[in-house]
Scaffold this motif. Structure first.
Motif, short mmCIF file in Angstrom:
data_model
loop_
_atom_site.label_atom_id
_atom_site.label_comp_id
_atom_site.label_asym_id
_atom_site.label_seq_id
_atom_site.Cartn_x
_atom_site.Cartn_y
_atom_site.Cartn_z
N ASN A 166 32.14 36.65 45.42
CA ASN A 166 31.73 37.53 44.31
C ASN A 166 32.80 38.58 44.02
N LEU A 167 33.91 38.09 43.54
CA LEU A 167 35.04 38.97 43.21
C LEU A 167 34.96 39.39 41.74
N THR A 168 35.12 40.70 41.50
CA THR A 168 35.20 41.23 40.14
C THR A 168 36.47 42.04 40.01
N VAL A 169 37.22 41.80 38.92
CA VAL A 169 38.45 42.54 38.64
C VAL A 169 38.26 43.30 37.34
N ILE A 189 41.11 47.53 39.22
CA ILE A 189 40.21 47.82 40.33
C ILE A 189 39.53 46.52 40.76
N PHE A 190 39.55 46.27 42.07
CA PHE A 190 38.92 45.07 42.63
C PHE A 190 37.61 45.46 43.31
N TYR A 191 36.59 44.66 43.07
CA TYR A 191 35.31 44.82 43.76
C TYR A 191 34.89 43.47 44.30
N TYR A 192 34.58 43.40 45.59
CA TYR A 192 34.16 42.14 46.18
C TYR A 192 33.12 42.43 47.25
N GLN A 193 32.17 41.50 47.37
CA GLN A 193 31.11 41.71 48.35
C GLN A 193 31.50 41.26 49.74
N TYR A 194 32.47 40.37 49.84
CA TYR A 194 32.92 39.94 51.16
C TYR A 194 34.34 39.41 51.07
N PHE A 195 35.15 39.77 52.05
CA PHE A 195 36.51 39.25 52.14
C PHE A 195 36.73 38.68 53.53
#
Length: 794
Positions: free
Chosen positions: A606-609, A591-597
């Protein structure tokens, strides 16, 4: 005279009831799909569903009761005038005022019903709907959560589950991922193998809360200020409350109660207040107060206009009456909505803005009644306009040819050449006659329904048009681009009505009997109609495949301009969640979570995997980077200034900070993260199929889209099914009029629509496979139509 009074009332009331049922059905269908989803989910009791339907009808009746009166008067009196019965009644001593006196009985009853509905039922229905919605909100939230879909409707929470098993009053979820985004840059993560969902108690303090009873999971928390700090804990069981939305004060009797739900005394009190209440000026309440009286009194003013026009349309009959109904309904509600909009903007007083349409129609009705009793040109002009509009519509839908017009070619010669070229015995001259009758009726009905839908759509947009000052050229362009969507959706209903009218007319005029007497079987008679309908069905599929998606995209873009809204997308710009690709068994769930792409530069902030064990859904690795960008030279993502942690139970196995790093196992390309929501009606069959496969890999809900994919083939064929089903009903009506045929068509259409929505809702909640959800209505109605047709005497 009492006999004539009863006769006129019976004619007017029958058409009024039919018109009211038709208009109410058209408006009510917008909410029917949501109501039926409650049924198939079993997320609301049958008493709650009955209450939802009961609460939804009164606001609709506010609009449709005056329309029904006008339809009844114009169609009923037009039919009497066309058969010269009005002439006979006037010769027997009935004057213009006598007709008004008789018809005013219907208008007075409709006025009383309208006032009772507007002043008593509608506010209580709106209040009841608000209260019921609040009590059902938490239960609906738990049932709307779909597997492998990121659900972001909870307050400061994002929920992702891999499997769900709905049950009455509760649900059981497997492999649960819950992110607390109170601090979006530092989400608190909770995972669990299972969760038992318990809804809040309706009408209580926790009505907006659902409780998750989590089993066999863990919690992960880190600090944005200190990456070295990381807390992890495991649990066998724990309870987590989740608010379905931010708490709001929506209880009745408070200042922010919606205007439609306010009782009349409270509405009058706020209208007389000198200061703003709940952020609304007193003029807003005055407009609503006047509206609750103006729509019911429209029954009287529309009667004043309808009686002279209905009596004078003897040459055009009911078709002229129907055209006049559409025109008058459009003019009245246009003036009403424009007046209300001017009143809201302060350009007109509330009384004049709301009542302006009634005053104008009352004045016009008085003039027409005077003209009818004394003689004059005004009434003749209106009757001529209605007849000319009727002829124009007929000419437009029948290829600009009048019934007596001679073609520049010999149809018989063309048919003979066609049969000799393809060596077939179809179509014969009789086939051509039946096909032309059917095609003409189909075109007229299609034109009428399209016009009605355009009028209703325009009424709905009056408010946004004035509020946002939308140019009329934009509105016109939107309505033009909306026509293909309307044509696609009303074609099956138009085919149903056209078959009923065509064979009903042939049966009533004994032409069908003459054809059978000449030795032609019923199956041979209906062949040209089924052939044309099959071509229409094929044309619908081709139309949807090559032209309709582009037209829908244009009209959706124009609608966004009219309503001053941005284009809809799947995810929010401040934070994004997406599921990674899984290409082989045993590969970790990611699952990927990012505040801006940044889609242009292919970079993350701020990417979290998160990586999970596919069997237990335990979090076994977490990667964080303050930024990441795609490097085409290494064909991979380059992560900058971050760390990775691996976990074993409730302990951290490894911790590795990095300045620059790559992870070859992360194979998702930049295009994988550039997904936007595209409605199914804006894609062709092949485009939608590819789109579904793409979304499945990203953790988006595709059940509804899968149903729509199968419907792209099943829906065009329902046109042919409707034609087969309509034939036995048309033949069973005998010598009955077209009114019976239209009533039958409405009944069949309502039945089909309800059945279709039920099975579509079953497919949307994964109770039925998408194929069955889309094709079952076709199969059921096809079998019924074939059975009835085989039992019909040939």
């Amino acid at each position: 005279m009492r006999i004539l009074t009863r006769y006129i009332l019976r004619e007017v009331v029958s058409h009024a009831l039919l018109g009211g049922a038709l208009f109410t059905f058209i408006i009510f269908t917008r909410d029917l799909g949501k109501i039926l989803e409650f049924v198939v989910r079993d997320s609301a009791s049958y008493s709650d569903i009955a209450r939802i339907i009961a609460y939804t009808l009164p606001p609709t009746l506010n609009v449709t009761i005056p329309m029904a009166v006008l339809v009844g008067i114009l169609l009923g009196l037009s039919r009497l005038a066309a058969d010269s019965e009005i002439t006979a009644m006037r010769a027997a001593g009935m004057g213009a005022i006598d007709f008004v006196r008789v018809v005013s009985i219907v208008s007075a009853v409709a006025l009383c019903l309208g006032l009772f509905n507007s002043l008593f039922l509608a506010p209580r229905a709106a209040a009841g709907l608000i209260s019921l919605g609040e009590s059902l909100k938490s239960s609906q939230a738990s049932f709307e959560v779909q597997p492998r879909v990121f659900y972001e409707e909870f307050k400061d929470r994002v929920l992702y589950i891999q499997d769900v098993a709905p049950a009455s009053g509760a649900a059981v979820w497997r492999h649960v991922f819950l992110a607390d985004l109170t601090e979006p840059a530092n989400p608190h993560i909770t995972t669990a193998d299972q969760a038992v969902v318990v809804n809040g108690t309706p009408n209580s303090a926790d009505a907006q809360t659902i409780r998750l009873h989590l089993l066999n999971g863990g919690e992960h928390e880190t600090s944005a200020a200190d990456p070295n700090q990381y807390n992890i804990s495991t649990f066998a069981t724990t309870d987590v409350p989740i608010e379905s939305e931010a708490p709001g004060d929506t209880h009745l009797g408070r200042l922010n109660t919606p205007i439609a739900a306010l009782p009349l005394p409270e509405l009058w009190r706020r209208a007389k207040s000198a200061e703003a209440t709940a952020g609304r000026t007193p003029s807003v309440y005055r407009i609503e107060f006047n509206k609750r009286f103006s729509y019911p009194f429209a029954c009287l003013v529309l009667m004043l206009v309808g009686v002279p026009l209905g009596i004078s349309s003897k040459r055009g009959g009911k078709s002229t009456g129907f055209v006049l109904t559409i025109v008058l309904v459009f003019i009245y509600y246009l003036l009403s909505e424009v007046g209300a909009a001017f009143a809201q903007s302060g350009r007109l007083p509330p009384f004049l803005g709301v009542w302006g349409a009634n005053l104008l129609f009352a004045a016009a009705g008085a003039i027409l009644l005077y003209q009818m009793s004394r003689g004059g040109i005004a009434l003749g002009i209106f009757a001529t306009i209605g007849m000319r509009l009727n002829k124009l519509a007929t000419r437009l839908v029948s290829g600009n040819q009048t019934p007596n017009a001679h073609s520049s070619y010999d149809i018989a010669t063309l048919l003979r050449r066609f049969r000799s070229t393809f060596r077939v015995q179809f179509p014969l001259l009789l086939d051509d006659y039946v096909m032309r009758e059917y095609a003409t009726n189909f075109s007229i009905v299609l034109f009428s329904f399209t016009t009605l839908f355009l009028i209703f759509t325009f009424f709905e947009l009056i408010g946004p048009i004035f509020r946002n000052r939308t140019p009329l050229i934009t509105v016109g362009e939107y309505l033009i681009n909306l026509i293909p969507f309307i044509l696609y959706n009303v074609t099956p209903l138009c085919a149903l009505v056209a078959v009923l009218v065509t064979f009903g007319t042939l049966n009533r005029t004994s032409e069908l009997t003459a054809m059978k007497s000449s030795g032609i079987s019923l199956y041979r008679i209906i062949t040209p109609v089924l052939f044309v309908t099959l071509l229409i069905s094929a044309g619908l599929f081709v139309f949807d495949e090559f032209y309709l998606p582009a037209a829908n995209r244009r009209q959706e873009a124009l609608l966004s301009i009219i309503k001053d809204k941005p284009a809809q997308t799947f995810s929010r710009p401040d934070r994004q969640w997406i599921s990674g690709q899984t290409n082989s068994a045993g590969e970790p769930t990611r699952i990927f979570y990012y505040q801006y792409f940044n889609a242009e530069k292919d970079s993350f902030d701020n990417l979290t995997v998160f990586e999970f064990d596919p069997a237990t859904f335990n979090l076994h690795r977490r990667i964080f980077a303050t930024s990441a960008n795609w490097d085409p030279r290494v064909n991979n993502w380059v992560l900058i200034n971050g760390w990775q942690r691996t976990f074993s139970g409730d302990s951290i196995s490894t911790y590795q900070p990095f300045t620059v790093s790559t992870f070859p196992e992360i194979r998702e390309l930049p295009t994988y993260f550039k997904k936007e929501y595209v409605p199914s009606q804006e894609m062709s069959y092949n485009e939608l199929s590819a789109y579904i496969e793409d979304l499945k890999q990203s953790g988006f809900d595709t059940k509804r889209l899968s149903v729509q994919l199968d419907k792209k083939i099943a829906y065009p064929l329902i046109t042919l099914v409707m034609a087969i089903l309509a034939i036995p009903f048309a033949l069973s009506m005998g010598k009955k009029g077209s009114l019976t045929g239209i009533a039958t068509a409405i009944g069949l259409a309502i039945t089909y629509y309800v059945v279709t929505l039920v099975f579509e809702s079953l497919g949307n909640v994964n109770t039925l496979p998408a194929v069955l959800a889309a094709w079952t209505p076709d199969i059921l109605f096809g079998i019924t139509g074939a059975y009835l047709l085989l039992r019909t005497p040939t």
